[in-house]
Design an enzyme around this catalytic site. Structure first.
Site, short mmCIF file in Angstrom:
data_model
loop_
_atom_site.label_atom_id
_atom_site.label_comp_id
_atom_site.label_asym_id
_atom_site.label_seq_id
_atom_site.Cartn_x
_atom_site.Cartn_y
_atom_site.Cartn_z
N GLU A 159 0.81 -1.10 0.12
CA GLU A 159 0.01 0.04 -0.04
C GLU A 159 1.02 1.35 0.00
OE1 GLU A 159 -3.99 -1.65 2.20
OE2 GLU A 159 -2.70 -0.44 3.34
N GLU A 315 -6.73 -7.44 -0.96
CA GLU A 315 -7.12 -7.34 0.30
C GLU A 315 -8.55 -6.72 0.18
OE1 GLU A 315 -5.39 -4.74 3.05
OE2 GLU A 315 -3.22 -5.36 2.46
#
Length: 723
Positions: A159, A315
């Site tokens: 991320e 995710e």
């Protein structure tokens, strides 16, 4: 078997199934729990796990002392049970010794405050010390596992930019100066691009330039734009720095990192070519009625970014996250429903964060596939989805049908909403979402494209709030219209070039000649006063003899448009909304004074003599100009939902675009891909669809013309009478 190969020497990461799994963190648990995890993974149908994302301290407990024994043992066990590994480089969260021994790696905020250890992502993207330490770790890690049979994918960092997308330390400022020198070559070129003669900002040397940190007042817009570009590039170089090492030691293993939907601070268009497999993290809020659409948008964005490459959902969450003020759980069925929405749009895998819900730490109450209490519904839901994905194994290599509709997504224009100072607020990212919503609700698939992409395959093109508009994009839009596309340009458009310099002789910029429309003046209302002169005191007609007689546009939220009752727009409205009475046609507080500069421009609607447009009543608000086989539209406001739906309906009619979803029950979405039809029921009630014949891959039953889909559930139909 269809194999989408990025480079001839890279092995595809996927098998003949849709991958299923989670982020696995065995270092948080005892050996007994780890052994139990393997048994549970078999029950859930797990085939792929992300491993080691936050394990830097375990792999390098102190500088230059590496320990990969536990990691390799875990990979061995996973391989024995046919579970493959998406192995992280573990560089997303530097360990405590990094902050202690190398404080120069810590980021600095715009107020000059150095951030400290105790969270995650506490590193400056431009820190050469950080890059050196990551290079050493990644090199040793790649050497240790390069031949391991469980390794199928590299997961670089995690991320990027989620918490730290910029740093104002001296090293970052020096890197910014070098970036600018490479971009502009000479300081005169930079001064011209930045219009530095304004406010006496002219530079004599690149070394004089600082980052746009805390300033007395407004920052130079061009400087802020370049800072945003630099910060995105700096993070990209961190990724590429690690990827180059991985490619050296494991040349056949594909590499990815996880994107985050429409993340504003990173230009994913510039990143996507460097990923072998695209992956994303997506967390729609169950408390938001638009979250089914949000899941679809994020999937369509990844599919668009990926092109012919594979992509997967890296995710999501089984039930509830922990970071919102209020963390509502997904309602029964939504976990599978939103997962299948991604599969329908080409996802090769569905993974969760995380496998086992943590016992402590910042994400203790972020749900996992294995919850704190095994009787919680998330475990049952996880196993059911695993079985469903196994039933869909025949769809593991999607052949997606091309969409006839494209929406231009441009990160420069996302950043411009922050950089340009005045004349009012707009938001390219929100405009993209809202136009996507319009076509999603109408049942159309959508591609996202760059402003520089070829648009020849599209029949409807949306250019939403491209305040920064260059000649290259304008040429693409005009070419698309000449070829036959309906091209819809919505305001504000063409206010300035990529250096934030205003266009003269019409704010539609390089597109004004093709549009036949020139924006002479912006006419923005003020929905809320920033600084009411008398605070919260309002006018009172009994005593405010003068002020109460003053009409202002300050308290009107919407602009009103009017059209002839027999106009094409009115007919489209009645058809799209199935109503006899023409509904109110509204835009937001933005309006423009438009000059028509070509005789063949058709005015579809004008501004009404009410509210904020009273003073420009009758000015063209929506126009369409035929150009050879297609047309260019201009909407001089930001259209609200009903007006957007009507414009989309009329444009699709002109373009010959039709959808099979038009007659489906409320709440039901239909996605056609390969030879399968995904029926997704987002509503809270069972929905009945007649005329459906085929085999349902989810239930393994035959449908003979009468399909009933329970609330928040799906059916995947292979048409025909046989399995």
């Amino acid at each position: 078997m269809i194999r989408l190969i990025i480079m001839s020497d890279i092995v595809p990461f996927y098998h003949n199934r849709i991958e299923y799994g989670a982020d696995y963190n065995p270092e948080q648990w005892s050996p007994h729990t780890q052994r139990k995890d393997i048994e549970l993974m078999a029950q859930a149908g797990v085939s792929l796990v992300s491993l080691g994302i936050f394990s830097w301290d375990r792999l390098e407990p102190k500088p230059d002392h590496y320990s990969f024994k536990e990691l390799i043992e875990t990979m061995d066990i996973l391989h024995e049970h046919s579970i493959r590994v998406d192995l992280a480089t573990a560089t997303a969260s530097p360990p405590a010794w990094m902050a202690t021994l190398f404080p120069d790696t810590l980021p600095v905020d715009k107020h000059g405050q150095q951030m400290s250890f105790g969270s995650r992502q506490q590193y400056s993207p431009s820190s050469q010390t950080f890059r050196k330490r990551t290079a050493q770790l990644v090199t040793h890690l790649a050497r240790a596992v390069k031949d391991h049979p469980a390794l199928c994918l590299w997961h670089v960092s995690n991320e990027y930019g989620c918490h730290v997308w910029e740093s104002f330390d001296e090293e970052s400022i020096a890197a910014f100066q070098a970036w600018l020198r490479s971009r502009y070559t000479t300081i005169d070129n930079l001064n011209n691009a930045w219009t530095t003669d304004f406010w006496s900002q002219r530079y004599n040397d690149f070394s004089q330039i600082t980052a746009p940190a805390h300033q007395p007042t407004f920052v130079n817009p061009a400087q802020l734009m370049d800072w945003r570009r630099f910060c995105s590039d700096a993070l990209l170089e961190c990724y590429l720095h690690e990827k180059r090492i991985l490619r050296t030691h494991t040349p056949t293993v594909p590499v990815t990192t996880n994107f985050m939907e429409l993340f504003p601070w990173i230009n994913y268009w510039s990143w996507a070519p460097h990923l072998d497999v695209l992956s994303e993290d997506s967390y729609p809020d169950p408390a938001d009625a638009h979250s089914g659409m949000r899941a679809a948008l994020s999937a369509d964005l990844q599919r668009s970014l990926a092109g012919k490459k594979p992509w997967l959902l890296m995710e999501q969450v089984t039930k509830a996250v922990q970071w919102r003020t209020y963390n509502s759980p997904k309602r029964p069925g939504q976990f599978a429903l939103w997962s299948l929405s991604r599969v329908a749009r080409g996802a090769r895998g569905i993974l969760q964060f995380q496998w086992r819900q943590s016992q402590g730490g910042a994400e203790t109450f972020h749900s996992g596939m294995v919850p704190h209490d095994m009787s919680a519904s998330s475990w049952k839901d996880s196993c059911e989805l695993g079985r469903t994905l196994q039933n869909l194994s025949s769809l593991a290599h999607p052949q997606l049908r091309p969409s006839p509709i494209a929406i231009i997504l441009d990160w420069d224009n996302i950043w411009a909403a922050e950089a340009l100072i005045g004349p009012s607020q707009w938001d390219h990212s929100q405009a993209v979402k809202r136009w996507y919503k319009t076509f999603f609700e109408a049942g159309y698939g959508v591609d996202f494209v760059r402003s520089s992409d070829n648009l020849d395959t599209y029949r409807v093109v949306i250019a939403p709030q491209l305040a920064l508009l260059d000649s290259q994009c304008c040429e693409r839009l005009e070419q698309a219209a000449r070829r036959g596309a309906e091209v819809i340009v919505s305001a504000p458009a063409g206010i300035a070039n990529r250096n934030c310099q205003a266009y003269l002789d019409g704010y539609t910029g390089p597109l004004k000649d093709a549009l036949g429309v020139r924006v002479v003046e912006h006419w923005a209302a003020t929905p809320h006063l920033d600084e009411p002169w008398l605070g919260d005191e309002t006018t009172h007609p009994l005593v405010d003899r003068i002020s109460s007689a003053v009409a202002t546009p300050s308290f009107h939220e919407k602009t009103e448009l009017v059209t002839d009752s027999n106009s094409p727009l009115a007919r489209a409205a009645r058809q799209a909304l199935q109503c006899e009475q023409l509904p109110a046609l509204q835009g937001n507080h933005w309006a423009e004074v438009v000059s028509i500069d070509a005789d063949d421009v058709h005015i579809l609607a004008v501004f009404a003599a009410t509210g904020p447009t009273t003073d420009i009543a009758g000015s063209p608000a929506l126009t369409r100009r035929r150009i050879r086989k297609g047309a260019l539209w201009y909407c001089a406001t930001d259209p609200q939902p009903v007006l957007r739906a009507i414009i989309a309906k009329l444009a699709c009619t002109y373009a010959g675009c039709y959808t099979a979803s038009a007659h489906l029950p409320r709440g039901v979405e239909l996605i056609e891909r390969d030879d399968a039809r995904f029926y997704l029921n987002h509503s809270d009630s069972a929905q009945e669809i007649l005329g459906v014949v085929g085999h349902d891959l989810i239930s393994s039953t035959q449908c003979s013309g009468h399909l009933v889909i329970p609330p928040r559930s799906s059916a995947v139909i292979i048409p025909g009478n046989s399995q």
